[in-house]
Motif scaffolding. Structure first.
Motif, PDB file in Angstrom:
ATOM      1  N   LEU A  10       0.832  -1.205   0.000  1.00 31.85           N
ATOM      2  CA  LEU A  10       0.000   0.000   0.000  1.00 31.85           C
ATOM      3  C   LEU A  10       0.866   1.254   0.000  1.00 31.85           C
ATOM      4  N   ASN A  11       1.919   1.257   0.801  1.00 34.46           N
ATOM      5  CA  ASN A  11       2.782   2.432   0.891  1.00 34.46           C
ATOM      6  C   ASN A  11       3.545   2.689  -0.402  1.00 34.46           C
ATOM      7  N   LYS A  12       3.989   1.638  -1.052  1.00 35.39           N
ATOM      8  CA  LYS A  12       4.674   1.817  -2.344  1.00 35.39           C
ATOM      9  C   LYS A  12       3.695   2.339  -3.394  1.00 35.39           C
ATOM     10  N   PHE A  13       2.478   1.823  -3.388  1.00 37.81           N
ATOM     11  CA  PHE A  13       1.448   2.356  -4.280  1.00 37.81           C
ATOM     12  C   PHE A  13       1.195   3.826  -3.949  1.00 37.81           C
ATOM     13  N   LEU A  72       1.162  12.230   1.891  1.00 38.97           N
ATOM     14  CA  LEU A  72       0.832  10.803   1.927  1.00 38.97           C
ATOM     15  C   LEU A  72       0.794  10.371   3.378  1.00 38.97           C
ATOM     16  N   LYS A  73      -0.340   9.829   3.802  1.00 38.13           N
ATOM     17  CA  LYS A  73      -0.457   9.184   5.113  1.00 38.13           C
ATOM     18  C   LYS A  73      -0.270   7.695   4.842  1.00 38.13           C
ATOM     19  N   LYS A  74       0.770   7.121   5.444  1.00 44.44           N
ATOM     20  CA  LYS A  74       1.138   5.739   5.152  1.00 44.44           C
ATOM     21  C   LYS A  74       0.366   4.735   6.002  1.00 44.44           C
ATOM     22  N   ALA A  75       0.280   3.527   5.463  1.00 45.16           N
ATOM     23  CA  ALA A  75      -0.349   2.402   6.160  1.00 45.16           C
ATOM     24  C   ALA A  75       0.630   1.796   7.156  1.00 45.16           C
ATOM     25  N   ASN A 115      -1.245  -2.279  11.501  1.00 46.53           N
ATOM     26  CA  ASN A 115      -2.489  -2.171  12.271  1.00 46.53           C
ATOM     27  C   ASN A 115      -3.523  -1.260  11.631  1.00 46.53           C
ATOM     28  N   ASP A 116      -3.143  -0.534  10.601  1.00 47.64           N
ATOM     29  CA  ASP A 116      -4.058   0.371   9.900  1.00 47.64           C
ATOM     30  C   ASP A 116      -3.735   0.307   8.415  1.00 47.64           C
ATOM     31  N   LEU A 117      -4.390  -0.587   7.719  1.00 43.36           N
ATOM     32  CA  LEU A 117      -4.094  -0.843   6.309  1.00 43.36           C
ATOM     33  C   LEU A 117      -4.838   0.135   5.400  1.00 43.36           C
ATOM     34  N   THR A 118      -4.609   1.416   5.643  1.00 39.11           N
ATOM     35  CA  THR A 118      -5.178   2.449   4.783  1.00 39.11           C
ATOM     36  C   THR A 118      -4.085   3.455   4.465  1.00 39.11           C
TER      37      THR A 118
END
Length: 111
Positions: free
Chosen positions: A18-21, A46-49, A52-55
């Motif tokens: 998610l973070n690389k995307f 960018l707020k990273k995942a 514990n928080d996959l958003t």
């Protein structure tokens, strides 16, 4: 390896994907953001995942560029840089969202 450690490793891999995307998307958003003074581009974050928080969240901070919503929503025809314009957050996301699965799959496969 027990189930909780497998789950933890999986969540970590998904967060990395998610973070690389998100980093890729943030770059595309910045490229699509109109630039006059540069403040609007500097407002992109960018707020990273985390595991514990996959958003993730790519957005524009109004404290830096309080006119960000207006520029995003109101179409204008005289943008000086080709490819920039209104909907600078939405357009790159819509063009890239199909790639999200590949970012995550790669991280899971590499783990």
């Amino acid at each position: 390896m027990n189930g909780s450690s497998i789950s933890k490793k999986l969540r970590q891999a998904v967060a990395r994907g998610l973070n690389k995307f998100g980093e890729d998307l943030q770059g595309k958003v910045i490229d699509a953001t109109p630039m006059d003074t540069g403040e609007l581009r500097r407002s992109i974050y960018l707020k990273k995942a985390t595991e514990n928080d996959l958003t993730i969240e790519v957005g524009s901070r109004g404290a830096i560029a309080p006119y960000n919503v207006w520029v995003h929503e109101v179409p204008k025809t005289n943008y000086t840089t080709e490819g920039t314009g209104h909907k600078f957050l939405e357009r790159p996301f819509e063009e890239s969202k199909h790639k999200l699965k590949e970012f995550i799959k790669k991280e899971i496969a590499d783990d």
